[in-house]
Design an enzyme around this catalytic site. Structure first.
Site, PDB file in Angstrom:
ATOM      1  N   ASP A 517     -44.553 -12.830  -1.117  1.00 56.92           N
ATOM      2  CA  ASP A 517     -44.133 -11.611  -0.416  1.00 56.92           C
ATOM      3  C   ASP A 517     -42.626 -11.594  -0.204  1.00 56.92           C
ATOM      4  O   ASP A 517     -42.121 -10.780   0.554  1.00 56.92           O
ATOM      5  CB  ASP A 517     -44.768 -11.561   0.980  1.00 56.92           C
ATOM      6  CG  ASP A 517     -46.264 -11.624   0.903  1.00 56.92           C
ATOM      7  OD1 ASP A 517     -46.843 -10.696   0.343  1.00 56.92           O
ATOM      8  OD2 ASP A 517     -46.843 -12.616   1.387  1.00 56.92           O
ATOM      9  N   HIS A 518     -41.926 -12.523  -0.817  1.00 56.86           N
ATOM     10  CA  HIS A 518     -40.532 -12.707  -0.441  1.00 56.86           C
ATOM     11  C   HIS A 518     -39.591 -11.980  -1.382  1.00 56.86           C
ATOM     12  O   HIS A 518     -39.214 -12.496  -2.424  1.00 56.86           O
ATOM     13  CB  HIS A 518     -40.209 -14.201  -0.366  1.00 56.86           C
ATOM     14  CG  HIS A 518     -41.173 -14.938   0.524  1.00 56.86           C
ATOM     15  ND1 HIS A 518     -41.562 -16.227   0.309  1.00 56.86           N
ATOM     16  CD2 HIS A 518     -41.844 -14.529   1.623  1.00 56.86           C
ATOM     17  CE1 HIS A 518     -42.425 -16.594   1.238  1.00 56.86           C
ATOM     18  NE2 HIS A 518     -42.618 -15.575   2.043  1.00 56.86           N
ATOM     19  N   VAL A 519     -39.215 -10.797  -0.976  1.00 59.65           N
ATOM     20  CA  VAL A 519     -38.264 -10.006  -1.749  1.00 59.65           C
ATOM     21  C   VAL A 519     -36.905 -10.096  -1.062  1.00 59.65           C
ATOM     22  O   VAL A 519     -36.820 -10.053   0.158  1.00 59.65           O
ATOM     23  CB  VAL A 519     -38.750  -8.554  -1.906  1.00 59.65           C
ATOM     24  CG1 VAL A 519     -39.849  -8.475  -2.952  1.00 59.65           C
ATOM     25  CG2 VAL A 519     -39.260  -7.992  -0.591  1.00 59.65           C
TER      26      VAL A 519
END
Ligand SMILES: Cc1cc2nc3c(=O)[nH]c(=O)nc-3n(C[C@H](O)[C@H](O)[C@H](O)COP(=O)(O)OP(=O)(O)OC[C@H]3O[C@@H](n4cnc5c(N)ncnc54)[C@H](O)[C@@H]3O)c2cc1C
Ligand code: SF4
Lengths: 589, 239
Positions: A517-519
Site C-alpha cells: 500500500d506504500h505509494v
C-alpha cells in the site's frame, strides 16, 4: 456560491497520522487549528469494539474501512504512450475512510528508515561510483535531511505511539536481540517486543543457522499497557489477528484515535470539520503565499477556509492532486526534467515466497498486524553491491498475522485443486501449516515516472483524477529477483515442504495488483528547488506558508514501511512552524 | 501571527444555513460514544430470495457452488452451509450494487490488460444476472439440458473450461472473471461469519481449525506449535 468561514491560524487538510501529529504540536503551542477531513468521525467504541471487529467479510474482504474507489481513485498507465485507465476496484490505494486515515486500519509495522535511505544518491556514488547511481533510468536524489537529524523526531513519534520493540543499536552500541543494522538510537523502544510465535521461531532458527541476524519487527501493536507522553493510555495487544484492515477494539494498535485524539479533540483551539473534501489551496494575488483552502461539504456546498498557514496532510496521492489542482508549483515534465510537482513517484518492490509445512501447527489465527521476524542483512546498503546489478535491497520478513480464512483459501501448495473435494482436503490440511516470507523492497524513482491530472476521468465533484505513469526501475526488478532467491533459501532451511517464490516486479507494475500500500513521492523534499517541491522542512518552495507533509515528500522508498518516517517528518515540520516560522513568516533556512 | 484562544465557530457567512455545516463540525468528543446503531452488523435476512428470484438461477448457482464445495466427510456442501442464501443477501446489499466501485465511463479498450485484472462498470448483481443466464444457455446448447441437471462430470467440465478461459459463455460475459466471482463468493459464504447466512454451524471454520471471532489469544500465544483444539465462536449471540 462559496461561503466563507472565519480565519484560522492553521488549516490542516486531512486528519491521519500526519495531520493529527501536526495539529497536536501546533495546538499545544497555542495556535488555532482547524482540521478538515473528507471522511466521517470513526473511533474505537463507536465503530470497532470487540463485538463488531472480528469480521473478515466486512473489514478484510469488503474493506469497509477503506475509502471506496468510487470517491477516490486514480488513473494509471505504465508509460506515456498509453492511455491511462481508472482503477475501478480496490487496489494499491487502501486509503482511510474517515478521521485517523489509514492509521486506523494499518498493520502497525513501525520502522525507522536506515541512514542510507536518506542519502541514496551521494552514498551510492561514494561507495560504487557515479555509473551505479546514474544508470540512465533512475532519478536518485538526497532528502536534504539525514538520519541523525531525524533521530529525535523518530524517538518522539515512537513515544507517542508506544512502539514495541528491541533496540539493536543504542548510541552506536550493538544490542543483542535487536537489529544490528539499524541507525543509532538514543534509547530503547517504549514497550518491550511482542511474543515470538511459531512461524517466527522457525524463521529465527533457520536464519541464525545461516549466519543471518533475525529480530522482532518493531510494532505499533503494543505489548503491554502504556501511557504516552500526552497522558493517553493504551492496552496490551491480545494477538487477535483481526488487525490489518481492521480497527482495534482493545486500544492496542497505535492510531491517531488511540494515541492523539483523546487530548487533541479536547483542546479549545482545535476544531475538526468532517465529511468535507478539500479541492484546492487558494493562492494569494502576489502568488508568493496561499490564503487558505476551498472545500466541499457533504451537501455539495462549497466553502472557503482562510488560514495564515496551510498544511496539506491528506496522504501522498491526495497531496499531489490538490497541489496540481491548485496550480501551486510547476508540474514535472519527464521530457525536459523541469517542474517538480508529480516528480519521483516510487512504490515498494515486493517479492518473497509462500511455504507450506507438513505436520506443523503454525496457528496462523494468533497474530498481530505488524508482527513478524525480519533480517536486514539484504536491506539498504547492508551488503556489498559492487558485483550486483542493482542498488538497495529488502527487509526479508515472515509474518505472524495471516489467519483470515476467506483470504487464505487461495493460499495452497502449487497443484492443489482450487475447488471440489480436493480443495477441501488441501485447505483442511494446509490452513494451519502455511507461512510466507515477504520481501519488502526499496523502490527507486525513475525519470519517466509522473503524476499529473487525467484529461478524461473525474471524481464526483468534477475534479480531474490524478494520473499515474509508472513502471518499476530495472534496478528494482533485479533486486526483487535477488531477494526472492534468498527468501526461497530461507524457506527451505525452515523445513517447508512446498515452496513457491513470487516476485511482483517480474512483470509490469499495475495499481490493481496489490503488492503493497506504500505509494511514495510526487511532492518530494530536497535542498534544490529545481528538483524538489518542498524544502527539508516540507515547506513549499513556491509559497512559504504552505507545508506538504506525508510520504509525498519521500524522494525514494526504503525497504521498510513508511509511517515512522512520515511521523518523524510531521513532528519536525510542526516544531519548525511554531518555533521559527510564526515569528518570521518566510522561507525556513 | 495573531493567536486566538477560541475560534468563533458556526458564524457561517453565506446563503447556506449554518446548521448544515455545524452538523459535521466538532469541537470536543461527540457526546454519544455508544456503538453507532448504523454500525451494528446486520444478519442476513433469510426468507424469500431478494435477487436470485428466478428458480432457474437459484438452481444453477446451487449446482455451481456444490461443485466448488461438495458435501463430503470434511463437511457440508456450500448450499447446505447456506452459501446460496449468503450470496442472495450479498447481491441485495452494497456489494451487489457495486457501491464502492468507480463506474464512470468510458471503459477503455485494453483497460483490463493494462490493469492485469478485469475491471467492471457492471455491478456484481448485473454480472450474476447475465452470467447465470449465459451459463444456463450454454448448458442447453452444448448438453441439451439445464446446468443443474447435468452429471457432475459434465458440470465440472464446463466449470473447468470457464476457469481456464477455454470456453466463452456469451460475448457480453467475461467468462473467466465470472467463474472467479462465483468461486470467491462461494468461499466467502463458506468461511465468513455465520452472521451473513453462510458457514452454518461454523462448518467451514471447523473444517480448517479456525477458532472464529475470538479476540484474545494471550493464554495460548506461548503454546507455540501445539494443536490448541479451539472450538470456533461466531459474532452471532448464543440463543
Ligand atoms: C492496509 C494498510 C496497511 C498499512 N500498514 C502499514 C504498516 O504496517 N506500517 C507502516 O508504516 N505503514 C503502513 N501503512 C501505511 C500507513 O497507513 C500510511 O503511511 C499512513 O497512514 C499515512 O498517514 P497520513 O496521515 O500521511 O495519511 P492518511 O492516513 O491517509 O490520512 C490522510 C487523511 O486525509 C484525509 N483526506 C484525504 N484527502 C482529503 C481531501 N481532499 N480533503 C480532506 N481530507 C482529505 C483522509 O480522509 C485521511 O483521513 C499501511 C497502509 C494501509 C492502507
Ligand atoms: S492484533 Fe492486537 S493490535 Fe491488532 S487489532 Fe488485535 S488486539 Fe488490536
Amino acid at each position: 456560491m462559496v461561503s466563507k468561514r472565519p480565519k484560522a491560524d492553521v488549516v490542516v487538510v486531512g486528519l491521519g497520522w500526519s495531520g493529527s501529529l501536526m495539529a497536536e504540536e501546533l495546538t499545544r503551542a497555542g495556535l488555532n487549528v482547524v482540521a478538515i477531513d473528507r471522511g466521517p468521525w470513526i473511533d474505537t467504541s463507536t465503530h470497532t469494539p470487540p463485538a463488531v471487529d472480528p469480521d473478515e467479510l466486512r473489514w478484510g474482504q469488503r474493506k469497509e474501512f477503506l475509502s471506496p474507489p468510487r470517491d477516490n481513485t486514480v488513473t494509471f498507465r505504465n508509460h506515456a504512450g498509453q492511455t491511462a485507465a481508472p482503477l475501478r476496484d480496490y487496489g494499491i490505494f487502501e486509503l482511510g475512510r474517515g478521521v485517523g486515515g489509514a492509521g486506523f486500519h494499518w498493520a502497525g509495522m513501525a520502522w525507522r528508515f536506515s541512514p542510507w535511505d536518506f542519502e541514496v544518491r551521494s552514498r551510492t556514488i561514494e561507495r560504487y561510483g557515479r555509473r551505479k547511481a546514474e544508470d540512465g533510468e533512475m532519478q536518485l536524489q538526497d532528502w536534504g535531511v539525514t538520519y541523525d537529524t531525524l533521530e529525535p523526531f523518530y524517538d518522539q513519534w515512537e513515544r507517542i505511539a508506544g512502539i514495541s520493540g528491541k533496540a539493536g543499536n543504542i548510541k552506536g552500541q550493538i544490542q543483542p536481540g535487536g537489529n544490528p543494522f539499524e541507525g543509532p538510537r538514543a534509547r530503547d523502544y517504549p514497550t518491550p517486543k511482542l511474543k515470538t510465535l511459531r512461524i517466527m521461531e522457525l524463521f529465527n532458527k533457520a536464519t541464525t543457522d545461516m549466519g543471518l541476524h533475525p529480530f522482532t519487527i518493531p510494532c505499533a501493536n503494543i505489548s503491554e499497557p502504556y501511557t504516552n507522553p500526552l497522558g493517553v493510555s493504551m492496552g496490551a495487544c491480545t494477538y487477535c489477528g483481526f488487525c490489518l484492515a481492521y480497527g482495534c477494539g482493545n486500544f492496542s494498535k497505535s492510531s491517531p484515535q488511540a494515541c492523539i485524539f483523546p487530548v487533541l479533540v479536547r483542546r479549545p483551539n482545535f476544531k475538526v470539520i468532517t465529511r468535507s473534501c478539500v479541492t484546492k489551496v487558494n493562492k494569494s494575488s502576489d502568488g508568493k503565499t496561499v490564503t487558505g483552502v476551498t472545500f466541499i461539504d457533504e451537501n455539495g456546498h462549497e466553502w472557503e477556509q482562510p488560514a495564515d498557514i496551510v498544511c496539506l496532510t491528506a496522504f501522498q496521492v491526495d497531496n499531489v492532486r490538490i497541489l496540481l489542482n491548485s496550480g501551486v508549483g510547476k508540474t514535472y515534465d519527464p521530457k525536459s526534467g523541469e517542474g517538480t510537482i508529480g516528480r519521483n513517484f516510487s512504490f515498494q518492490t515486493v517479492s518473497g515466497t509462500d511455504m507450506w509445512f507438513e505436520d506443523e501447527h503454525i496457528n496462523p489465527f494468533i497474530g498481530t498486524g505488524g508482527l513478524g521476524s525480519q533480517i536486514d542483512d539484504y536491506n539498504g546498503d547492508n551488503f556489498d553491491h559492487s558485483k550486483l546489478d542493482f542498488i538497495g535491497g529488502a527487509g526479508i520478513l515472515t509474518l505472524a498475522r495471516d489467519g483470515a480464512p476467506i483470504a487464505k483459501a487461495a493460499a495452497l501448495p502449487e497443484g492443489s485443486p482450487r475447488w471440489g473435494s480436493g480443495f477441501k482436503k488441501a485447505y483442511a490440511k494446509y490452513y494451519r501449516n502455511y507461512g510466507t516470507i515477504f520481501n519488502q523492497g526499496c523502490s527507486m524513482p525513475t525519470r519517466s515516472a509522473t503524476l499529473d491530472l487525467d484529461p478524461t476521468y473525474r471524481d464526483k465533484f468534477g475534479v480531474p483524477l490524478l494520473r499515474l505513469t509508472y513502471d518499476y526501475a530495472q534496478s528494482d526488478r533485479n533486486m526483487a529477483k535477488f531477494t526472492m532467491d534468498r527468501a526461497v533459501e530461507i524457506a527451505r532451511a525452515m523445513g517447508a515442504a512446498h515452496v513457491t517464490g513470487f516476485n511482483f516486479a517480474d512483470k509490469a507494475f499495475s495499481t490493481a495488483v496489490i503488492a503493497s500500500d506504500h505509494v511514495i513521492g510526487g511532492a518530494v523534499m530536497g535542498d534544490d528547488p529545481a528538483t524538489s517541491a518542498v524544502n527539508p522542512w516540507l515547506q513549499s518552495w513556491d509559497a512559504h506558508n504552505l507545508f506538504v507533509v506525508g510520504a509525498s515528500a519521500f524522494p525514494n522508498n526504503a525497504g521498510y514501511n513508511p509511517t515512522g518516517t512520515v511521523g518523524a517528518l510531521a513532528i519536525r515540520t510542526a516544531q519548525a512552524i511554531h518555533q521559527t516560522y510564526v515569528r518570521n513568516p518566510a522561507r525556513l533556512a | 501571527m495573531r493567536r486566538r484562544e477560541i475560534l468563533s465557530l458556526g458564524v457561517a457567512v453565506g446563503a447556506v444555513p449554518a446548521a448544515r455545516l455545524l452538523a459535521a463540525e466538532m469541537d470536543a468528543f461527540p457526546h454519544d460514544m455508544a456503538l453507532d446503531p448504523a454500525f451494528v452488523p446486520k444478519p442476513a435476512p433469510g426468507g424469500a430470495p431478494q435477487v436470485l428470484t428466478r428458480d432457474i438461477d437459484r438452481r444453477t448457482i446451487t449446482a455451481v457452488f456444490d461443485r466448488f464445495i461438495p458435501g463430503d466427510e470434511l463437511g457440508p456442501s456450500a448450499s447446505a452451509a447456506g452459501c446460496v442464501e449468503f450470496l442472495d443477501a450479498q447481491l441485495a446489499g452494497p456489494f451487489g450494487q457495486g457501491a464502492t466501485l468507480y463506474r464512470a465511463g468510458p471503459k477503455a479498450v485494453g483497460e483490463d490488460a493494462l490493469m492485469q485484472k478485469p475491471q467492471f462498470i457492471a455491478t456484481p448483481r448485473e454480472r450474476y444476472e447475465t452470467g447465470l443466464r449465459a451459463l444456463e444457455a450454454y448448458a442447453r446448447r452444448t448438453h441439451q439440458g439445464s446446468f443443474a441437471d447435468l452429471k457432475p462430470e459434465q458440470q465440472d467440465a464446463i466449470l473447468t473450461g470457464m476457469e481456464k478461459g477455454e470456453i466463452e459463455l456469451a460475448p457480453e460475459v467475461n467468462t473467466r472473471a465470472f467463474f472467479e466471482l462465483m468461486l470467491a463468493n462461494a468461499r466467502e459464504g463458506y468461511f465468513a461469519d455465520p452472521l451473513y447466512g453462510g458457514n452454518k454451524d461454523m462448518a467451514g471454520w471447523k473444517m480448517i481449525g479456525f477458532p472464529g471471532a475470538r479476540y484474545d489469544y494471550r493464554l495460548y500465544a506461548d503454546r507455540t506449535g501445539e494443536d490448541l483444539g479451539l472450538e470456533p465462536v461466531s459474532l452471532v449471540p448464543k440463543a
